[in-house]
Enzyme design. Sequence first.
Site: not given
Length: 172
Positions: A92, A101, A104, A106
């Site tokens: 990343r 990317r 990711d 989250d």
Amino acid sequence: MTDRTQHSAVIALGSNLGDREETIRGAIRDIAAIPGVEVTAASGLVETPALKPEGVDTDAPAYLNAVATVVTTLDAHYLLRALNGIEAARGRVRAARWGDRTLDLDIVEYGRLMIASEDLTVPHPRAGERAFVLAPWLQIEPDATLPGLGRIDALLAATGETPLPYPAEPLL
């Protein structure tokens, strides 16, 4: 930092560069290997066009997305740091906001806590608007709610979007 209390968390995964499926599969394995974290479920994969600050970008590579649920004894900020380490280890690069990317990760939800700090906002501030988070989450927790916003099935319906299922073997 860890404590003896277990917290549930929802983690969204996305990739639009490289071998997207293997990157997400590897990230699930990496998350499961974090001391103090146990992956309890993983959704199937969905595919969506890239979302940029100016809107959907059909010229950019499409994303594969998934959601995993975990239980952890890690503090939310330590969990975030561990996830950022996985992103970095998987290539990343944070060159542009909402840029393409390799990976990711989250934190969408951390227990029922509301967290607002410089590096972490939970629940994730845009999760309730993102079909690519809500649809996979709905697969593994059909009765889930997003704190402050409501049931994820209703939030998904309100987006008017249906991410395409991606044909793949189960992630777990």
